[in-house]
Design an enzyme around this catalytic site. Structure first.
Site, PDB file in Angstrom:
ATOM      1  N   CYS A 133      -3.788   0.414  -2.326  1.00  0.00           N
ATOM      2  CA  CYS A 133      -3.787  -0.974  -1.891  1.00  0.00           C
ATOM      3  C   CYS A 133      -3.554  -1.085  -0.382  1.00  0.00           C
ATOM      4  O   CYS A 133      -4.387  -0.698   0.408  1.00  0.00           O
ATOM      5  CB  CYS A 133      -2.751  -1.757  -2.704  1.00  0.00           C
ATOM      6  SG  CYS A 133      -2.845  -3.533  -2.576  1.00  0.00           S
ATOM      7  N   HIS A 134      -2.394  -1.571   0.031  1.00  0.00           N
ATOM      8  CA  HIS A 134      -2.043  -1.671   1.449  1.00  0.00           C
ATOM      9  C   HIS A 134      -1.373  -0.390   1.972  1.00  0.00           C
ATOM     10  O   HIS A 134      -1.032  -0.308   3.140  1.00  0.00           O
ATOM     11  CB  HIS A 134      -1.111  -2.860   1.689  1.00  0.00           C
ATOM     12  CG  HIS A 134      -1.788  -4.188   1.596  1.00  0.00           C
ATOM     13  ND1 HIS A 134      -2.160  -4.744   0.392  1.00  0.00           N
ATOM     14  CD2 HIS A 134      -2.167  -5.068   2.550  1.00  0.00           C
ATOM     15  CE1 HIS A 134      -2.728  -5.921   0.611  1.00  0.00           C
ATOM     16  NE2 HIS A 134      -2.755  -6.136   1.910  1.00  0.00           N
TER      17      HIS A 134
END
Length: 170
Positions: A103-104
């Site tokens: 994800c991030h």
């Protein structure tokens, strides 16, 4: 079995930590949580998970670990503001140790300036940041680069992320 450093702080994406950690530990790997201070409890952004921190960043060295795991959410963005975490992550990339970022999670690697020329993916909102960092960006469930770096986009990709991550662990 591997000892996996997990850099994490408040506002991590709950399932992006809990599911891979459960899978890693379920087959015998040791998942160690690292934040600014040991003993702290951090909370996921969904409010579904809390994590007790094993070690403060000043209490560990990258040499103590076989791999690095960076869960997503807002946690990686907050951690990359602290040079200690950036240096920690950079070491794993430099030493070609396995790095798992979902994800991030790749945001920490962007700040470490370690994605140029690497094949990666990430959450939709950071794809342009990955491009600016010089990475070869792919919008795929999981991307493995150089038998070292495993990246995925979002919670729906966790199964593929874990499967590929496990392939790189001893």
């Amino acid at each position: 079995m591997a000892k996996i450093a997990t850099v994490i702080t408040d506002m991590f994406e709950d399932v992006e930590y809990t599911s891979p950690a459960r899978e890693f530990e379920g087959i015998g790997h040791k998942v160690v949580t690292i934040e600014k201070n040991a003993g702290k409890t951090v909370e996921g952004k969904q409010g579904d998970a809390t994590v007790s921190i094993d070690y403060g960043i000043d209490d560990v060295t990258p040499e103590d670990f076989d791999a690095l795991f960076i869960p997503g959410g807002f946690s990686p963005d907050m951690l990359r503001a602290d040079d200690r975490f950036v240096t920690f992550a950079k070491h794993f990339m430099d030493e070609k140790k396995p790095v798992f970022a979902i994800c991030h999670g790749p945001q920490l690697l962007i700040t470490a300036k370690k994605l140029e020329g690497r094949d990666v993916t990430g959450f939709k909102s950071i794809l342009v940041d990955l491009e600016y960092a010089g990475a070869n960006v792919h919008d795929e469930r999981v991307v493995v680069c150089g038998d070292q770096l495993v990246t995925s986009r979002q919670p729906d990709d966790i199964t593929a992320f874990v499967e590929e991550s496990l392939q790189l662990l001893p």
